[in-house]
Each structure stands twice: as C-alpha cells, then as structure tokens.
Design a protein around this motif. Structure first.
Motif, PDB file in Angstrom:
ATOM      1  N   LEU A   1       1.177  -1.061  -0.550  1.00 53.50           N
ATOM      2  CA  LEU A   1      -0.074   0.103  -0.171  1.00 53.50           C
ATOM      3  C   LEU A   1       0.694   1.107  -0.012  1.00 53.50           C
ATOM      4  O   LEU A   1       0.916   2.284  -0.523  1.00 53.50           O
ATOM      5  CB  LEU A   1      -0.868  -0.430   0.974  1.00 53.50           C
ATOM      6  CG  LEU A   1      -2.307   1.494   1.344  1.00 53.50           C
ATOM      7  CD1 LEU A   1      -3.211   0.982   2.061  1.00 53.50           C
ATOM      8  CD2 LEU A   1      -1.476   2.728   2.010  1.00 53.50           C
ATOM      9  N   PRO A   2       1.801   1.530   1.010  1.00 54.24           N
ATOM     10  CA  PRO A   2       2.740   2.948   1.020  1.00 54.24           C
ATOM     11  C   PRO A   2       3.082   2.730  -0.576  1.00 54.24           C
ATOM     12  O   PRO A   2       3.445   4.526  -1.088  1.00 54.24           O
ATOM     13  CB  PRO A   2       3.466   2.010   2.225  1.00 54.24           C
ATOM     14  CG  PRO A   2       2.693   1.442   3.601  1.00 54.24           C
ATOM     15  CD  PRO A   2       2.002   0.594   2.470  1.00 54.24           C
TER      16      PRO A   2
ATOM     17  N   GLY B   1      -0.239   8.882   9.250  1.00 54.12           N
ATOM     18  CA  GLY B   1       1.360   7.464   9.233  1.00 54.12           C
ATOM     19  C   GLY B   1       1.523   7.015   9.751  1.00 54.12           C
ATOM     20  O   GLY B   1       1.207   7.616  11.433  1.00 54.12           O
ATOM     21  N   ASP B   2       0.627   6.012   9.458  1.00 55.22           N
ATOM     22  CA  ASP B   2       0.794   4.314  10.809  1.00 55.22           C
ATOM     23  C   ASP B   2       2.963   4.038  10.675  1.00 55.22           C
ATOM     24  O   ASP B   2       3.039   3.597   9.846  1.00 55.22           O
ATOM     25  CB  ASP B   2      -0.200   3.378   9.728  1.00 55.22           C
ATOM     26  CG  ASP B   2      -0.036   2.342  11.050  1.00 55.22           C
ATOM     27  OD1 ASP B   2       0.533   2.186  12.203  1.00 55.22           O
ATOM     28  OD2 ASP B   2      -0.821   2.037  10.899  1.00 55.22           O
TER      29      ASP B   2
ATOM     30  N   HIS C   1       7.869   5.265   4.086  1.00 55.17           N
ATOM     31  CA  HIS C   1       8.005   5.663   2.571  1.00 55.17           C
ATOM     32  C   HIS C   1       6.911   7.025   2.009  1.00 55.17           C
ATOM     33  O   HIS C   1       6.665   7.349   1.091  1.00 55.17           O
ATOM     34  CB  HIS C   1       6.384   4.750   1.421  1.00 55.17           C
ATOM     35  CG  HIS C   1       7.094   2.968   2.047  1.00 55.17           C
ATOM     36  ND1 HIS C   1       7.586   2.894   1.133  1.00 55.17           N
ATOM     37  CD2 HIS C   1       7.253   2.481   3.160  1.00 55.17           C
ATOM     38  CE1 HIS C   1       8.421   1.035   1.758  1.00 55.17           C
ATOM     39  NE2 HIS C   1       8.303   0.871   3.074  1.00 55.17           N
ATOM     40  N   TYR C   2       5.932   7.902   2.513  1.00 53.99           N
ATOM     41  CA  TYR C   2       5.522   9.185   2.446  1.00 53.99           C
ATOM     42  C   TYR C   2       6.431  10.327   2.141  1.00 53.99           C
ATOM     43  O   TYR C   2       5.870  10.849   1.775  1.00 53.99           O
ATOM     44  CB  TYR C   2       4.571   9.460   3.475  1.00 53.99           C
ATOM     45  CG  TYR C   2       3.926   8.176   3.308  1.00 53.99           C
ATOM     46  CD1 TYR C   2       3.341   7.222   2.657  1.00 53.99           C
ATOM     47  CD2 TYR C   2       2.199   7.618   5.043  1.00 53.99           C
ATOM     48  CE1 TYR C   2       2.461   6.137   2.577  1.00 53.99           C
ATOM     49  CE2 TYR C   2       2.100   6.563   5.324  1.00 53.99           C
ATOM     50  CZ  TYR C   2       1.795   5.558   4.024  1.00 53.99           C
ATOM     51  OH  TYR C   2       1.040   4.834   4.361  1.00 53.99           O
TER      52      TYR C   2
ATOM     53  N   LEU D   1      12.999  12.480   8.349  1.00 61.44           N
ATOM     54  CA  LEU D   1      13.006  12.319   7.275  1.00 61.44           C
ATOM     55  C   LEU D   1      12.450  13.880   6.576  1.00 61.44           C
ATOM     56  O   LEU D   1      12.377  14.294   5.280  1.00 61.44           O
ATOM     57  CB  LEU D   1      12.311  11.437   6.630  1.00 61.44           C
ATOM     58  CG  LEU D   1      11.880  10.305   5.798  1.00 61.44           C
ATOM     59  CD1 LEU D   1      10.920   9.086   6.036  1.00 61.44           C
ATOM     60  CD2 LEU D   1      13.225   9.791   5.113  1.00 61.44           C
ATOM     61  N   ILE D   2      11.979  14.956   6.972  1.00 61.79           N
ATOM     62  CA  ILE D   2      11.755  15.585   7.440  1.00 61.79           C
ATOM     63  C   ILE D   2      12.973  16.525   6.737  1.00 61.79           C
ATOM     64  O   ILE D   2      13.480  17.134   7.978  1.00 61.79           O
ATOM     65  CB  ILE D   2      10.819  16.789   8.817  1.00 61.79           C
ATOM     66  CG1 ILE D   2      10.287  15.557   9.052  1.00 61.79           C
ATOM     67  CG2 ILE D   2       9.648  17.483   8.373  1.00 61.79           C
ATOM     68  CD1 ILE D   2       9.108  15.128   8.771  1.00 61.79           C
ATOM     69  N   PRO D   3      12.194  17.508   5.660  1.00 64.93           N
ATOM     70  CA  PRO D   3      13.350  18.791   4.880  1.00 64.93           C
ATOM     71  C   PRO D   3      13.371  19.849   6.473  1.00 64.93           C
ATOM     72  O   PRO D   3      12.361  20.021   6.895  1.00 64.93           O
ATOM     73  CB  PRO D   3      12.455  19.023   3.456  1.00 64.93           C
ATOM     74  CG  PRO D   3      10.950  18.178   4.178  1.00 64.93           C
ATOM     75  CD  PRO D   3      11.045  17.568   4.965  1.00 64.93           C
TER      76      PRO D   3
END
Length: 514
Positions: free
Chosen positions: A124-125, A192-193, A208-209, A243-245
């Motif tokens: 799914l992701p 987001g799981d 994956h998001y 992961l956050i820019p």
C-alpha cells in the motif's frame, strides 16, 4: 468525491527483482482500465486506497477473511466487489497488479498464488507514494494515539478554507462521509502509521511517505507483535523525524518522555503544543461540558484564538490544537480554523453513539491501547455526568492481546463503574507466556474498587448484562474489530426486554468469571 482526476494517466509496469526469494515490483505507469486487486481490502487504509484507485479509473476488486462495518459498508457504497474468504478464484481473471495488505502473511492462499504465478504485487505505501503523493506537499499525522481524529480535523480545516486538499484517513471522517478525497489542491494530508509495510517490507509504513511536515501526537509502546520494546518504537519515530526537510516543520505534543529523544535530531523547526508553560501553542481555560468543549490557545505567550466544538475529551482538544497549529503554519487564518472546528463532527468508531435504547446509550470506540481506553472513558464521564458507565472490552489489538501492558489496562478499565471483558481474540495465536491474563486483570480491577466480569462470548455478555442495564446508563464497547456483532446484538436484546426491565440491585464489587 471532490477533486479527483477525470482520466488516469497512461501506466505500465516494470518488474524489479530484489532478491532470489522475494520479487518486488516497481510501479512506473499503468494503462487505463487495468485491474488492481487488494488482498486484505477491509483494512481502513486499504479500503481507502481502493476508492482512490477506482476514482483514478482503475478496475478494483478485493478480498478479505471477514468484512464488518464501517469499511464493508463503505466499499459497498463505492460498488467495489469484495470476495470472502480468501481463495485462489478471487484472482480470476488474473489482475494486472495485486496490492498486499500488511496484515497478510505467508501461507495466505492468495499470496501464495501470486508468488507462484509471479503476478506483479506491491505494498500500500509504495503505490500510494508512486501514484498519489508525487508532486504534492505531504502533511503526515503520526503518533501512538490520535492520528485518525487529528488527520480528519486537519483535512476538514483545509477543506473549509477552500484549499481542496487530498487526504487519506484510517477511518470514516463524518464531515466527508469518506476516508479519502482526491482534491485539486497542492496538499496531501495523510495518517502515518508506524505499523510495518508488508510481509516483504518490515519497515514502518510512514517512512514511504517522505512528508514535508508532520504532527507527532505521542510515542508510547504499542504494536507488541512487531516492536520488541519502547526503544524499537522510538527508533521508528526517529527515522521519521530524520526525513523532514529543513523547510518543513514538526508540530509535537509537549508531554511524554519518549518524544524528546525522537525530536532531538530534527533539522527543521519544532513547535510544541499542550498545557505546559513552554509550549508554543499553549492550551488554557479548558471547559469540558456535555455537548460542548471550549478552550483558549496562546501562541508564544499571547492569546491567539478561542475554539469550541461538539467533540468530547481532553485528548481531542490536544488533537484539535495540533491541527490548528499545522494549519496556521500553512497560511490558514485562525478565523477559518475556528469556523472549521466548530462544525467538526468526528470519526466513525471514535466515541460514536451507535444506539439509544430505553434510555441506555451505547457508544462504539476503536480501543487498541490502555491509554486510548482511559481517554475514552474519561471523555464519556465529562459528556454524561452522573451516568453509570459500562466498559465492555474485546482484547483484540496485538498489544491488548498480550500481557505487556496488563497493569495499565486494568487501571484504565477501572475508570468505568461496571467492567466486562470477553475472551482474548484468537488467543491461541499468542504464546501462553505472553498472553493477556484475564483473571489477573479482573483481580487488579477489583483492587481499584470496581467489579470485573470475564465472559467469554458475545452471546454470554449480552444475556448477562442487558437485564442489569437501566435508563441513564452509558455503555462503551471497546474493540478494534467487529466484536462478534455486539453492536447490533446488545441493542436488540435491550429492545426485547422493553423499558420496564427489572433493574438489578447494586452488586458487590467482586470478581465474577462466567
């Protein structure tokens, strides 16, 4: 649905082998009217993905072991064929692509067939990222608790502000009557799981998001089937934060010891929300009233907004404040945020009133963790002051079925006046040494001054408790599954007894095992 793409772009498939034993398929493009089959389609995210793919123009089918509302009703409303149980014939004619839900393991008859026949498959992701998230500003709501409601609030704020967001929520948002929307705006709002991705990819789904910004509500030990301990859970959230820019932002709750190590490596601004003196978005003057919740928000020490809505529970005030902070950071005015929250309804299976019979209110809540159970019961106390509160629990989540949080579960359940617990769901799948000990839980509840009864079956529960219930009672049914149809069976039994059913005398506060 609103937004949507009127015609799908041409798509094809490329096959990539990742190892000798597992084949994994990279989705590049797919032509119109291709057939996609979803194994485990009744999961909330999978059902939502099915609707999104159908809206894009694909022919969608799915299968599951057993279907129950609200997602079974949701799929039926979309006209998406659902096959039960799993079987090889569900893959005839052969689909062009199979999406394998993360609840599906080796040994599943459909999974074995697609591996034998080398039918293209993905998680799914993966398809969500490749088909829907590219080119969007992705806002992810993550955390052990509150994800579904906070994502719904955020989507509603963006929608009422006219920003036409896309969203994917792990539940039916009552304002939309849907768990997804494909909008024309630039934002994709996503729950987001931290659960794993698929049988071939054991990393958390939310990695994956590749979010631009996130809300982080809480970090506690959960998903005891895949995480060894709290350190392992923290590691997953640390990877998400990483992961956050730099141009993004993190909106994080201001309490919880596990949040601090998860946030320490952030490269982007971090804004805290809560009741602490140092919170960027500080909650004050909280008023929890029947049918109405109101509070003030101070931004960096100055009164910023007054909010109110009809939703119960202090934890939902935290969720709403987080959504408001993220929305404000994306340029939405506080007046628009306030107007949206005032009209926010809720999410299916979150403090959802399922029936009112003979003055008895039956509430459904998606209980998966002791902290969530405590929040639900506390919220019901404020919404129904003076009512006798029942908690009827099915230990069904992979955490509740185990004894890892057994003491915390007893303490949470003791917030109710009457407690009834069913057998552990599929207890045979849990090693006995790890399994929740119901007798111990009941004994601990008794020490808190409450009566607990262990009743193995739904039929036994209904027959036992219905004659004891009286007008004014509030019944919280706590399960993250169908609970054997108790949501229908208990109201039916109460109706058959009529409004003048015998009222049971006050029982002694002792353990009763039926």
């Amino acid at each position: 649905m609103q937004g949507g793409h009127s015609c799908p772009r041409p798509l094809t498939f490329n096959l990539e082998g990742t190892s000798a034993s597992v084949l994994h398929f990279k989705i590049v493009n797919m032509t119109e009217n291709r057939h996609i089959h979803l194994i485990g389609i009744c999961g909330t995210a999978m059902a939502s993905l099915a609707g999104m793919l159908q809206q894009r123009g694909f022919r969608v089918t799915g299968s599951d072991a057993a279907a129950y509302p609200p997602m079974s009703d949701f799929l039926a409303s979309l006209g998406i064929p659902l096959s039960q149980p799993f079987a090889e014939q569900n893959l005839q004619p052969q689909p062009d692509l199979v999406v394998v839900g993360n609840a599906i393991s080796r040994g599943n008859v459909e999974l074995e067939h697609i591996l034998d026949q080398r039918i293209p498959f993905c998680s799914l992701p993966q398809i969500l990222h490749d088909e829907f998230l590219r080119g969007k500003e992705v806002l992810v709501v993550a955390g052990t608790h509150g994800k579904t409601t906070t994502t719904s609030m955020l989507a509603w704020i963006f929608h009422t502000a006219g920003l036409q967001p896309s969203f994917l929520i792990g539940g039916i948002a009552e304002n939309f009557g849907s768990s997804f929307q494909l909008g024309q705006g630039k934002h994709f709002i996503l729950e987001g799981d931290e659960y794993d991705t698929a049988f071939f990819d054991k990393g958390p789904k939310f990695l994956h998001y590749f979010p631009d910004s996130i809300i982080l509500t809480s970090v506690e030990f959960d998903h005891a089937d895949i995480y060894k301990d709290l350190d392992a859970v923290e590691t997953a959230f640390k990877r998400l934060v990483n992961l956050i820019p730099r141009r993004g932002r993190i909106i994080a709750f201001d309490s919880g010891v596990s949040l601090e190590p998860c946030l320490s490596g952030a490269f982007c601004p971090v804004e805290r929300y809560g009741s602490g003196a140092n919170a960027t978005w500080r909650i004050d003057d909280l008023r929890l009233e029947p049918g109405r919740t109101a509070w003030s928000v101070f931004r960096e020490g100055k009164l910023w907004a007054e909010f109110e809505y009809p939703v119960a529970g202090e934890y939902n005030v935290w969720n709403a404040t987080a959504a408001a902070a993220m929305a404000a950071g994306c340029g939405i005015q506080r007046e628009e945020i306030a107007a949206a929250l005032k009209t926010f309804k809720s999410v299916k299976r979150r403090l959802e009133v399922r029936a009112k019979v003979n003055g008895i209110t039956i509430v459904d809540d998606f209980a998966h963790h002791p902290t969530a159970i405590a929040g639900t019961l506390t919220a019901l106390r404020s919404s129904y002051p003076g009512a006798r509160l029942w908690a009827i629990l099915e230990p069904r989540s992979n955490t509740l079925r185990r004894n890892v949080l057994q003491n915390e579960l007893a303490k949470s359940l003791a917030l109710a006046d009457e407690i009834v617990v069913a057998n552990v769901f599929k207890s045979e799948a849990i090693p006995e040494a790890e399994r929740l000990d119901l007798a111990t839980v009941a004994a601990q509840i008794q020490k808190h001054g409450r009566r607990a009864r262990i009743v193995p079956t739904v039929e036994g529960i209904v027959q036992l408790v219905a004659p004891e219930m009286r007008s004014g009672d509030v019944v919280a049914i706590l399960s993250n599954g169908g609970f054997g149809g108790i949501y229908e069976k208990l109201p039916e039994r109460l109706k058959s007894l009529g409004p003048n059913a015998q009222q049971a005398p006050k029982a002694e506060k002792k353990l009763i095992v039926s």
